[in-house]
Design an enzyme around this catalytic site. Structure first.
Site, PDB file in Angstrom:
ATOM      1  N   ASN A  44       0.845  -1.183   0.000  1.00  0.00           N
ATOM      2  CA  ASN A  44       0.000   0.000   0.000  1.00  0.00           C
ATOM      3  C   ASN A  44       0.885   1.240   0.000  1.00  0.00           C
ATOM      4  OD1 ASN A  44       0.530  -0.981   2.685  1.00  0.00           O
ATOM      5  ND2 ASN A  44      -1.073   0.316   3.521  1.00  0.00           N
ATOM      6  N   ILE A  45       0.430   2.233  -0.751  1.00  0.00           N
ATOM      7  CA  ILE A  45       1.172   3.478  -0.917  1.00  0.00           C
ATOM      8  C   ILE A  45       0.205   4.612  -0.609  1.00  0.00           C
ATOM      9  CG2 ILE A  45       2.484   4.912  -2.515  1.00  0.00           C
ATOM     10  CD1 ILE A  45       2.910   2.235  -4.160  1.00  0.00           C
ATOM     11  N   GLU A  46       0.418   5.259   0.533  1.00  0.00           N
ATOM     12  CA  GLU A  46      -0.505   6.294   0.983  1.00  0.00           C
ATOM     13  C   GLU A  46      -0.165   7.664   0.411  1.00  0.00           C
ATOM     14  OE1 GLU A  46      -1.674   4.334   5.276  1.00  0.00           O
ATOM     15  OE2 GLU A  46      -0.374   6.086   5.259  1.00  0.00           O
ATOM     16  N   CYS A  55      -3.854   0.488  -2.758  1.00  0.00           N
ATOM     17  CA  CYS A  55      -3.713  -0.700  -1.917  1.00  0.00           C
ATOM     18  C   CYS A  55      -2.661  -1.654  -2.475  1.00  0.00           C
ATOM     19  CB  CYS A  55      -5.044  -1.423  -1.820  1.00  0.00           C
ATOM     20  SG  CYS A  55      -6.356  -0.443  -1.076  1.00  0.00           S
ATOM     21  N   GLU A  57      -2.854  -4.874  -3.019  1.00  0.00           N
ATOM     22  CA  GLU A  57      -3.386  -5.803  -4.009  1.00  0.00           C
ATOM     23  C   GLU A  57      -3.425  -5.166  -5.394  1.00  0.00           C
ATOM     24  OE1 GLU A  57      -4.497  -4.870  -0.978  1.00  0.00           O
ATOM     25  OE2 GLU A  57      -6.300  -6.029  -0.527  1.00  0.00           O
ATOM     26  N   CYS A  88     -10.260  -4.414   0.306  1.00  0.00           N
ATOM     27  CA  CYS A  88     -11.339  -3.425   0.241  1.00  0.00           C
ATOM     28  C   CYS A  88     -12.203  -3.680  -1.000  1.00  0.00           C
ATOM     29  CB  CYS A  88     -10.761  -2.010   0.209  1.00  0.00           C
ATOM     30  SG  CYS A  88      -9.983  -1.550  -1.357  1.00  0.00           S
ATOM     31  N   CYS A  91     -10.427  -3.029  -4.445  1.00  0.00           N
ATOM     32  CA  CYS A  91      -9.530  -4.128  -4.823  1.00  0.00           C
ATOM     33  C   CYS A  91     -10.327  -5.334  -5.301  1.00  0.00           C
ATOM     34  CB  CYS A  91      -8.640  -4.518  -3.647  1.00  0.00           C
ATOM     35  SG  CYS A  91      -7.362  -3.292  -3.294  1.00  0.00           S
TER      36      CYS A  91
END
Length: 131
Positions: A44-46, A55, A57, A88, A91
């Protein structure tokens, strides 16, 4: 198969350290095996604008698609959660687009709890090309 393939589980676990999570401090890793045998990982990359976060995935799936892959055999998702992590809705919808309904998906956590499922169970009634 009740346990995830060891190579996928280890790749997913190793990717956790690469997650960019300065806001949630909630790393997630994913390892996706294509039908060609290549393993694609994702984290995940915020972003401070949370809607722009991606996310783990989807990162793995999009990397595989960008590399020319279109067929997949298995996915492992891992998180630092009490129970096996679940994807989520966004995804899940992306998985519907690219995964066969019965492709194995393992939801895991760093404590070793695992649930095997597939996208037909995770996303019943999903929009797909046949809908």
């Amino acid at each position: 198969m009740l346990e995830p393939p060891h190579d996928l589980l280890e790749k997913a676990r190793q990717t956790l350290k690469h997650a960019y999570v300065p806001y949630s401090h909630f790393p997630v890793g994913a390892a996706l095996k294509s039908s060609s045998g290549t393993i694609y990982t994702g984290v995940n990359i915020e972003n401070i604008s949370f809607g722009l976060t991606n996310c783990a995935e989807r990162t793995a799936i999009f990397t595989a698609i960008a590399s020319g892959e279109r067929e997949f055999d298995a996915l492992v998702i891992i998180g630092e959660t009490n129970e096996p992590i679940a994807p989520c809705g966004a995804c899940r919808q992306v998985m519907v687009e690219f995964f066969k309904p019965d492709m194995p998906i393992w939801l895991t956590n760093t404590a070793g709890k695992t649930v095997q499922t597939d996208i037909s169970q995770l996303m019943p009634g999903a929009f797909d090309s046949l809908t």
